[in-house]
Structures are given as structure tokens and as C-alpha cells.
Write a protein that holds these residues in place. Structure first.
Motif, short mmCIF file in Angstrom:
data_model
loop_
_atom_site.label_atom_id
_atom_site.label_comp_id
_atom_site.label_asym_id
_atom_site.label_seq_id
_atom_site.Cartn_x
_atom_site.Cartn_y
_atom_site.Cartn_z
N ALA A 193 0.97 -1.17 -0.05
CA ALA A 193 -0.05 -0.08 -0.24
C ALA A 193 0.92 1.26 0.11
O ALA A 193 0.55 2.25 -0.45
CB ALA A 193 -0.92 -0.11 1.19
N ARG A 194 1.95 1.20 0.87
CA ARG A 194 3.08 2.20 0.82
C ARG A 194 3.61 2.52 -0.69
O ARG A 194 3.68 3.58 -1.18
CB ARG A 194 3.99 2.23 1.88
CG ARG A 194 3.47 2.16 3.27
CD ARG A 194 4.75 1.88 4.22
NE ARG A 194 5.36 2.94 4.27
CZ ARG A 194 6.68 2.93 5.44
NH1 ARG A 194 6.64 2.09 5.89
NH2 ARG A 194 7.57 3.89 5.01
N VAL A 195 3.85 1.55 -1.23
CA VAL A 195 4.75 1.58 -2.67
C VAL A 195 3.77 2.08 -3.61
O VAL A 195 4.00 3.00 -4.50
CB VAL A 195 5.02 0.00 -3.09
CG1 VAL A 195 5.69 0.14 -4.45
CG2 VAL A 195 6.24 -0.23 -2.06
N ASP A 196 2.46 1.93 -3.34
CA ASP A 196 1.44 2.27 -4.35
C ASP A 196 1.21 3.72 -4.49
O ASP A 196 0.69 4.40 -5.45
CB ASP A 196 -0.08 1.60 -4.14
CG ASP A 196 0.10 0.39 -4.58
OD1 ASP A 196 0.98 -0.24 -5.37
OD2 ASP A 196 -0.90 -0.55 -4.12
N THR A 197 1.76 4.41 -3.40
CA THR A 197 1.68 5.89 -3.25
C THR A 197 2.89 6.77 -3.76
O THR A 197 2.83 7.71 -4.02
CB THR A 197 1.49 6.45 -1.81
OG1 THR A 197 2.97 6.15 -1.07
CG2 THR A 197 0.53 5.72 -1.18
N LEU A 198 3.90 5.81 -4.17
CA LEU A 198 4.95 6.40 -4.95
C LEU A 198 4.76 6.71 -6.19
O LEU A 198 4.08 5.85 -7.04
CB LEU A 198 6.11 5.46 -4.77
CG LEU A 198 6.71 5.09 -3.41
CD1 LEU A 198 7.87 4.23 -3.53
CD2 LEU A 198 7.49 6.28 -2.63
N ARG A 199 5.68 7.93 -6.84
CA ARG A 199 5.36 8.06 -8.18
C ARG A 199 6.75 8.50 -8.76
O ARG A 199 7.65 8.80 -8.03
CB ARG A 199 4.29 9.40 -8.25
CG ARG A 199 3.11 9.08 -8.13
CD ARG A 199 2.33 8.11 -8.78
NE ARG A 199 0.77 7.90 -8.43
CZ ARG A 199 0.38 6.98 -7.81
NH1 ARG A 199 1.28 6.05 -7.17
NH2 ARG A 199 -0.85 6.97 -7.38
N GLY A 200 6.81 8.49 -10.02
CA GLY A 200 8.09 8.77 -11.10
C GLY A 200 9.15 8.14 -10.48
O GLY A 200 9.44 6.98 -10.02
N SER A 201 10.40 8.93 -10.30
CA SER A 201 11.63 8.54 -10.25
C SER A 201 11.77 7.85 -8.72
O SER A 201 12.65 6.79 -8.57
CB SER A 201 12.60 9.29 -10.32
OG SER A 201 12.44 10.53 -9.53
#
Length: 498
Positions: A193-201
Motif C-alpha cells: 500500500a505504501r509503494v502504491d503511493t510512490l510516483r515517478g523516479s
């Protein structure tokens, strides 16, 4: 460590020379000591750390006192090198947990632990000793726990669960994946769930790091998540390639299915070449039939397919691998070198000998060929020292081939490397002659007067070698002139405080 005022140091050091029976007349000793001071004097460009790396390459037990003092009194980066250097010359081949415990810098602890794990300088007993430290930082703790799990050792799952809640995502990621390997998927769900909030680089950088860790620690329980991540719409191409490589390493059959799915129908040329390399890097784990998904008719792809099918079917791939190297592509050559490491000795030797014999020729690409030949010579010496010695005997004096072979021999801890260096043609006093002299000094207990003088010239900067090799010559000169103790007194008395 108590330090005297600098003005008093300048008086005390010559006095120590007299008390210990040292004569300050040898200029090469003076220069060698100055070189040693450079290795312990921090510089913004990091050159001092390269000099320390060069000293570590010697793997010489005479460095023990130097590394011991540096491990106690240097700044954090210097102490990291010192602790690793001591482990590399330790008869046990293992790092000292007590020295790690004395490090004040969390970053330095993490770096030395990660390096020790990568270099296989730490056994399970020492890992558990470090895990008993109350103030061990979370990233280091999870690295050690992951290693124990990879070795099949028992760990406490509640510790992993706690670490999976870390604010540091890299720490939480590895802890969650290791917990999943132990049968606890709850932490993995929270992490995803935390990874899904990451974006881009930020997302790309994190996934590349965790995929590497998953492959290195053989965390097969999270392969399905890796597959799902690779198949996500708009996934970064580097993440896709790294994910496929990870699955191929942990689940070859599943990896081939994923590879074929992502490759798709009628893929562009660049993608075909990249994905052919992914299969080739997997070696015999993938079936020869997997390569049939690649188009035929292109010289490069056909070579990659030929080499891959040979490896998968147990045939001899050396001809195709040599042809790939002859294309002159640095990245392809680097990948071929990784593959050759996993061939049987006879096949690997054929490729390595070809690389050594191919150094000379047109000027374009010679430096790159020499660099590859240096690696080839070092690896071939481990499996067939006689073949390397024969090539060295035949090489022209001060030729690039001779230099490449001698540079490769510098990696070897075997005294046979010194014997081989004595076979080298040494007509003048070029760079290759200096390399040969370094090898002789490294592996010979006692030098002749002429050899000692030649070593002193190199240590003083007259040997046409790099600063790193001059550093090695300086230490070896101190060793052969029995002036190490004096050098340590001067170096650490006058070194700037950490």
C-alpha cells in the motif's frame, strides 16, 4: 587518542627515530611515509579512500597494525576501510563485530555491514553477535536478519514485523519481504500500500533497489508481487527488466512466461536485444526453446540466441560468446564476462585467452580491450596459472598486453603471481616493468639490493604508475626496509584529528 601540540610533535618524532634506532636518510622512506599520510588525511574528492582501497588490495598481513590504529582513531569512512581491511587479512576471513560496535556513525555501521555481507566476510555467529547490539540501526538489523533467513537460520518474526513498520521505506520493504518468506503476509500487504503511493523516479528507484534485494536474498515468497508489479500499466522499462531478471533467478519457468508475455508479438529491435540479454544472463536455468520467441535474421540477436541455446542445452557456447565480444560493445562485453564466470573451467579459459590475445590491434577500443583483458587474466590465473604465465612470457616488453596481464596478477594473493612476474621481459624501465616489480615485492620475502632500489624509485613516484599503485609500492618499500613502525608513528602522530 591524546594528541600533542603540533610544534611538540615535530620535536618528538625525530627523537623517536633515535630511540628506536631509525635513520632518516633514505629519501624513498620519507616519500613513502608521505604517501601513507595521504591515505589517512580526508579529502573532499575521496582520493584518500582510493588509496586505502589500494592498500587493502595487497591483502598483506603486515598492514594489521596500520588498520588497527585506523579502526580506532580514524573518521567514519576511514574506519570502514580499516575494519574491512582487517577482515580481509584475518585468518578466519571474518569481520570483527566489536570494531563495528565501536562505530559512532550509523551510516558507517550500515556500510560496513552491507559490505561484509556482500563480500562474505561474516558468518552466522558474528551476525547474531551484532544483532544483540541494542543500538543497532534498523537498516543494518534487517540486512542481517535477511541474511540469516537466506541461510535457513531461525529468526524472530516479531522483530521483522516491527521493522516492517519503519518510516524508512527501504527498511520496511526488506523487512516485509523477509517476513513474507517466513510465512507472515500481513506486513507485505501494508508495504505494498505504501509503494502504491510512490510516483515517478522515487517509485522506480525504490523498486529497483528492492528487486535487487529480493533476488540476492532468494525471497521466493514475494515473486507473485514482483510479477504483478512488472505487469502494471505504465511500468518503468527499467523496473520491468529488473523484475523479469528477478523472477528468472527465483522461478525460471515463471520468469520465462513473464518474459514472453512482456516481450509480446513483433517487438521493436532494441527491446529484442535487451530481452535476449535477460535470458542469456539466466544461463542454463532457462530452456533453449525460450529463445524461439526472438526474431531471426539479425546478426546480433542471432549470436545472442546461439550462445543462449548452447548454454541451455549444455553445448559449447564459447564461439558465440567470443563473437559477441568482438562486436566491441562495452555493455555486451560486460554481460559476456558475467556469463563466462559460470562456464566450466575449460570453456571459460578459452574465452579468457582470446580476450588476452586480442588486446593489441587497431587503436580504437584498445583501452577497453586492455581493461577486459586485465579482468580475464585475473580470473584465468585462478583456474590455470600456467596459461597466464605462458602468455606473460610471450608478451612484448612494456606492451599493452604485458601490462594488462600484470595488472590482472595484482589481484591474486598467490605467491605464484610473483614467480610469473619474474618471467616477464624487462628490458627497460617502463610501466610494465614497474608492475612486475610490484608483484615481485608483494610475494618475495627478501629483495636484492637492485630490486629494493627499483622499488624505491616506484614508491617515490618514478615508476609511471597510478597514485594507487604508487601507494602499494610505498607500503611494500616500508615493509622491505623494516620501517613500518617508524611510518606508523609519524603517520598517526601527525595525522589530523577525525
Amino acid at each position: 587518542m591524546r594528541r600533542f601540540p603540533r610544534r611538540l610533535q615535530l620535536v618528538l618524532v625525530p627523537t623517536l627515530w633515535v630511540l628506536l634506532g631509525w635513520a632518516p636518510g633514505d629519501r624513498a622512506v620519507e616519500v613513502s611515509i608521505r604517501q601513507l599520510r595521504k591515505a589517512v588525511a580526508p579529502r573532499g574528492d575521496g582520493r584518500h579512500l582510493l588509496l586505502l582501497s589500494s592498500l587493502r588490495q595487497l591483502r598483506d598481513t603486515s598492514l594489521r597494525s596500520f588498520f588497527q590504529q585506523l579502526a580506532q582513531h580514524g573518521g567514519p569512512p576511514l574506519r570502514v576501510h580499516a575494519i574491512l581491511g582487517l577482515a580481509e587479512i584475518n585468518e578466519s576471513g571474518h569481520i570483527d563485530p566489536r570494531l563495528i560496535a565501536q562505530l559512532d556513525s550509523p551510516m558507517a555501521r550500515q556500510l560496513v555491514i552491507a559490505s561484509a555481507l556482500d563480500m562474505e566476510l561474516i558468518d552466522s555467529g558474528r551476525i547474531n553477535e551484532l544483532l544483540r547490539l541494542d543500538d543497532l540501526e534498523p537498516k543494518s538489523r534487517v540486512l542481517l536478519l535477511a541474511e540469516l533467513v537466506a541461510r535457513g537460520e531461525p529468526v524472530q518474526t516479531h522483530t521483522l514485523t516491527r521493522l516492517a513498520g519503519s518510516q524508512n521505506l527501504a527498511t520496511a520493504a526488506l523487512a516485509a519481504c523477509v517476513a513474507a518468506q517466513m510465512g507472515d503476509d500481513a506486513a507485505l500487504s501494508s508495504y505494498r500500500a505504501r509503494v502504491d503511493t510512490l510516483r515517478g523516479s522515487d517509485r522506480t528507484r525504490h523498486l529497483l533497489e528492492i528487486f535487487d534485494a529480493i533476488a540476492a536474498r532468494k525471497l521466493t515468497a514475494v515473486v507473485d508481487w514482483v510479477v504483478q508489479t512488472v505487469k502494471e500499466p505504465n511500468a518503468d522499462p527499467d523496473v520491468i527488466a529488473k523484475g523479469i531478471s528477478t523472477v528468472l533467478a527465483l522461478d525460471p519457468a515463471g520468469g520465462v512466461r513473464l518474459w514472453s508475455h512482456v516481450l509480446g508479438d513483433d517487438p521493436p529491435y532494441d527491446k529484442c536485444v535487451r530481452y535476449a540479454h535477460l535470458l542469456l544472463a539466466s544461463g542454463s536455468r532457462v530452456p533453449a526453446s525460450a529463445y524461439d520467441h526472438l526474431p531471426a535474421g539479425d546478426a546480433v540477436i542471432d549470436l545472442l540466441v546461439r550462445a543462449g541455446k548452447a548454454i541451455s542445452s549444455g553445448a559449447d557456447p564459447t564461439g558465440a560468446l567470443i563473437e559477441l565480444v568482438e562486436l566491441g560493445h562495452r555493455l555486451t562485453t560486460r554481460r559476456v564476462m558475467n556469463i563466462v564466470e559460470n562456464l566450466d573451467d575449460e570453456q571459460a579459459a578459452r574465452v579468457y585467452l582470446h580476450l588476452i590475445d586480442s588486446v593489441e590491434g587497431e587503436s580504437r577500443g584498445r583501452d577497453s580491450r586492455a581493461e577486459t583483458a586485465t579482468i580475464a587474466a585475473a580470473r584465468l590465473f585462478r583456474i590455470d596459472s600456467g596459461a597466464v604465465s605462458n602468455r606473460l612470457l610471450r608478451a612484448e616488453d612494456d606492451s599493452l598486453t604485458q601490462q594488462a596481464i600484470l595488472m590482472g596478477l595484482l589481484e591474486s594473493p598467490s605467491p605464484v603471481a610473483g614467480d610469473a612476474a619474474r618471467l616477464a621481459k624487462r628490458i627497460g624501465f617502463g610501466r610494465a616493468d614497474s608492475l612486475a616489480m610490484l608483484l615481485i615485492a608483494k610475494h618475495t620475502p627478501r629483495l636484492t639490493a637492485d630490486e629494493l632500489q627499483e622499488l624505491g624509485v616506484i614508491a617515490s613516484g618514478g615508476g609511471r604508475v597510478s597514485d594507487m599503485l604508487q601507494m602499494q609500492a610505498a607500503w611494500l618499500y616500508l615493509k622491505h626496509t623494516s620501517t613500518i613502525e617508524r611510518a606508523l608513528v609519524e603517520t598517526f602522530a601527525m595525522a589530523p584529528p577525525p
